[in-house]
Design a protein around this motif. Sequence first.
Motif, PDB file in Angstrom:
ATOM      1  N   CYS A 111       0.689  -1.163  -0.078  1.00 44.72           N
ATOM      2  CA  CYS A 111       0.069   0.085   0.133  1.00 44.72           C
ATOM      3  C   CYS A 111       0.902   1.435   0.178  1.00 44.72           C
ATOM      4  CB  CYS A 111      -1.106  -0.113   1.288  1.00 44.72           C
ATOM      5  SG  CYS A 111      -2.418  -0.990   1.222  1.00 44.72           S
ATOM      6  N   ARG A 112       2.009   1.279   0.607  1.00 41.86           N
ATOM      7  CA  ARG A 112       2.959   2.387   0.766  1.00 41.86           C
ATOM      8  C   ARG A 112       3.460   2.583  -0.665  1.00 41.86           C
ATOM      9  NH1 ARG A 112       5.700   4.583   5.176  1.00 41.86           N
ATOM     10  NH2 ARG A 112       5.345   2.662   6.398  1.00 41.86           N
ATOM     11  N   GLN A 113       3.869   1.732  -1.217  1.00 44.15           N
ATOM     12  CA  GLN A 113       4.545   1.844  -2.693  1.00 44.15           C
ATOM     13  C   GLN A 113       3.255   2.190  -3.758  1.00 44.15           C
ATOM     14  OE1 GLN A 113       6.002  -2.206  -2.634  1.00 44.15           O
ATOM     15  NE2 GLN A 113       8.142  -1.309  -2.366  1.00 44.15           N
ATOM     16  N   LEU A 114       2.251   1.610  -3.575  1.00 44.75           N
ATOM     17  CA  LEU A 114       1.116   2.046  -4.494  1.00 44.75           C
ATOM     18  C   LEU A 114       0.673   3.533  -4.131  1.00 44.75           C
ATOM     19  CD1 LEU A 114      -0.586   0.758  -6.605  1.00 44.75           C
ATOM     20  CD2 LEU A 114      -2.205   0.062  -5.038  1.00 44.75           C
ATOM     21  N   SER A 115       0.566   3.758  -3.171  1.00 44.32           N
ATOM     22  CA  SER A 115       0.084   5.280  -2.893  1.00 44.32           C
ATOM     23  C   SER A 115       1.187   6.369  -3.403  1.00 44.32           C
ATOM     24  CB  SER A 115      -0.144   5.467  -1.320  1.00 44.32           C
ATOM     25  OG  SER A 115       1.198   5.568  -0.482  1.00 44.32           O
ATOM     26  N   ARG A 116       2.531   5.921  -3.410  1.00 47.27           N
ATOM     27  CA  ARG A 116       3.642   6.634  -4.016  1.00 47.27           C
ATOM     28  C   ARG A 116       3.501   6.567  -5.577  1.00 47.27           C
ATOM     29  NH1 ARG A 116       8.573   5.031  -0.165  1.00 47.27           N
ATOM     30  NH2 ARG A 116       7.926   6.147   1.874  1.00 47.27           N
ATOM     31  N   ALA A 117       3.212   5.627  -6.172  1.00 48.75           N
ATOM     32  CA  ALA A 117       3.170   5.415  -7.395  1.00 48.75           C
ATOM     33  C   ALA A 117       1.890   6.165  -8.011  1.00 48.75           C
ATOM     34  CB  ALA A 117       3.115   4.037  -7.851  1.00 48.75           C
ATOM     35  N   PHE A 118       0.947   6.165  -7.287  1.00 48.32           N
ATOM     36  CA  PHE A 118      -0.446   7.118  -7.858  1.00 48.32           C
ATOM     37  C   PHE A 118      -0.085   8.638  -7.663  1.00 48.32           C
ATOM     38  CE2 PHE A 118      -2.213   3.262  -9.052  1.00 48.32           C
ATOM     39  CZ  PHE A 118      -3.780   3.497  -9.550  1.00 48.32           C
TER      40      PHE A 118
ATOM     41  N   GLY B 235      -7.281  -7.445  -4.301  1.00 51.66           N
ATOM     42  CA  GLY B 235      -7.700  -6.791  -3.221  1.00 51.66           C
ATOM     43  C   GLY B 235      -7.274  -5.517  -3.204  1.00 51.66           C
ATOM     44  N   GLY B 236      -6.472  -4.980  -3.888  1.00 47.14           N
ATOM     45  CA  GLY B 236      -5.883  -3.774  -3.857  1.00 47.14           C
ATOM     46  C   GLY B 236      -6.810  -2.567  -4.847  1.00 47.14           C
ATOM     47  N   ILE B 237      -6.555  -1.160  -4.337  1.00 43.58           N
ATOM     48  CA  ILE B 237      -7.103  -0.167  -4.850  1.00 43.58           C
ATOM     49  C   ILE B 237      -6.217   1.037  -4.840  1.00 43.58           C
ATOM     50  CG2 ILE B 237      -8.988   1.640  -4.720  1.00 43.58           C
ATOM     51  CD1 ILE B 237     -10.759  -0.422  -3.475  1.00 43.58           C
ATOM     52  N   GLY B 238      -6.075   1.772  -5.993  1.00 46.70           N
ATOM     53  CA  GLY B 238      -5.340   3.075  -5.752  1.00 46.70           C
ATOM     54  C   GLY B 238      -6.253   3.854  -6.191  1.00 46.70           C
ATOM     55  N   ALA B 239      -6.183   5.097  -5.607  1.00 40.18           N
ATOM     56  CA  ALA B 239      -6.982   6.241  -5.804  1.00 40.18           C
ATOM     57  C   ALA B 239      -6.431   7.628  -5.698  1.00 40.18           C
ATOM     58  CB  ALA B 239      -8.411   6.134  -5.069  1.00 40.18           C
TER      59      ALA B 239
ATOM     60  N   ALA C 171      -3.861   4.415  -1.143  1.00 37.57           N
ATOM     61  CA  ALA C 171      -3.965   2.839  -1.514  1.00 37.57           C
ATOM     62  C   ALA C 171      -4.528   2.054  -0.615  1.00 37.57           C
ATOM     63  CB  ALA C 171      -2.599   2.384  -1.834  1.00 37.57           C
ATOM     64  N   ALA C 172      -5.458   1.112  -0.666  1.00 34.50           N
ATOM     65  CA  ALA C 172      -6.017   0.430   0.298  1.00 34.50           C
ATOM     66  C   ALA C 172      -5.866  -1.193  -0.333  1.00 34.50           C
ATOM     67  CB  ALA C 172      -7.312   0.529   0.352  1.00 34.50           C
ATOM     68  N   TRP C 173      -5.869  -1.989   0.690  1.00 35.22           N
ATOM     69  CA  TRP C 173      -5.827  -3.333   0.294  1.00 35.22           C
ATOM     70  C   TRP C 173      -6.446  -4.429   1.289  1.00 35.22           C
ATOM     71  CZ3 TRP C 173      -1.883  -7.173   2.552  1.00 35.22           C
ATOM     72  CH2 TRP C 173      -1.996  -8.391   1.850  1.00 35.22           C
ATOM     73  N   SER C 174      -7.294  -5.343   0.668  1.00 33.10           N
ATOM     74  CA  SER C 174      -8.022  -6.313   1.532  1.00 33.10           C
ATOM     75  C   SER C 174      -8.368  -7.293   0.595  1.00 33.10           C
ATOM     76  CB  SER C 174      -9.179  -5.835   2.406  1.00 33.10           C
ATOM     77  OG  SER C 174      -9.519  -6.823   3.056  1.00 33.10           O
ATOM     78  N   PRO C 175      -7.894  -8.711   0.451  1.00 32.32           N
ATOM     79  CA  PRO C 175      -8.274  -9.753  -0.339  1.00 32.32           C
ATOM     80  C   PRO C 175      -9.589 -10.261  -0.596  1.00 32.32           C
ATOM     81  CG  PRO C 175      -6.191  -9.985   1.127  1.00 32.32           C
ATOM     82  CD  PRO C 175      -6.819  -9.179   1.736  1.00 32.32           C
ATOM     83  N   ARG C 176     -10.535  -9.944   0.308  1.00 29.45           N
ATOM     84  CA  ARG C 176     -11.917 -10.595   0.072  1.00 29.45           C
ATOM     85  C   ARG C 176     -12.742  -9.455  -0.673  1.00 29.45           C
ATOM     86  NH1 ARG C 176     -13.000 -14.674   4.036  1.00 29.45           N
ATOM     87  NH2 ARG C 176     -11.565 -14.730   5.640  1.00 29.45           N
TER      88      ARG C 176
END
Length: 304
Positions: free
Chosen positions: A198-205, A260-264, A273-278
């Motif tokens: 999530c940390r990396q994905l939020s930076r990438a977005f 389960g990931g979301i980038g916004a 970035a949020a992540w939960s697999p369900r």
Amino acid sequence: MDYKKILEEIAIEIEPLRNVGRQADYIPALAKVNPDRFGICITTVSGETIGLGDIDEPFSIQSVTKVFSLSMSLSFLGENLWRRVGKEPSGAAFNSLIQLELDRGIPRNPFINAGAIVLADILMSRLENPEEDYLSFIRQLAGDDSIVYDREVARSEREKGYINAAIANMLKYYGNLDNDIEAVLRFYFLQCSVEMSCRQLSRAFLPFADRASEFSFGNVRLSSSQVKRINAIMQTCGFYNDAGEYSYLVGLPGKSGVGGGIGAVYPQCYAVAAWSPRLNDKGNSVMGMKALELLTTYTNESIF
């Protein structure tokens, strides 16, 4: 805004959803993921990072990578890109063959599987070393060279990728695939396998939110107008056949993945970035969607 306190309140409120939904077990490698993980991380345009939960746990971001593929393809082709892929919400399943046939081989948008396979084909034609160059771009966006492909996930997806293979063959039939079908599919599945936290994905977005900074990473350069349009497509097409519900509840341009990931992004303010697999029955993270809904509700920060 006290984002740390808000994230703590969100975590408490979404706790009853922890066992709702199921991970993407139709992909064998993803079926092995601990479904009880949850993380959410905000990176602001000023460089502050605020996170909660499993924000440093890497996961397969799957279709979230389509934002990166779109960015590269739009940079290389400009408006000519839209001759091969549309910009409209699909209104159908993300892997629909029926829709692709009705549209005579022109995918409805870049974020359904057919559209992303066309983007993979474009990148194979434009990049000297597609696998290395694609990963390098994501690493530059995130400022982190530790990001890698999960080749086990890629192999797992290819072994069960019958519908995507059918999509690629139909694209080839309609003349919308230039390269070898198998090579394009393997590159597409490799893209989906990118592992990020999530940390990396939020930076990438963050570059998609920060209009004040130039979007220039290696040979990928986008104007502020092009970044705005990528945001628009994320808003209308980024959540499979759940985009309308997401816009109604959340109101941030974003992209989800069946990992389960979301980038916004909240333009000019932050990326999250949020992540939960369900997942819910549309393929989006149950806890991730609710967390973002509460974030924009508690902060009163959305694009609407």
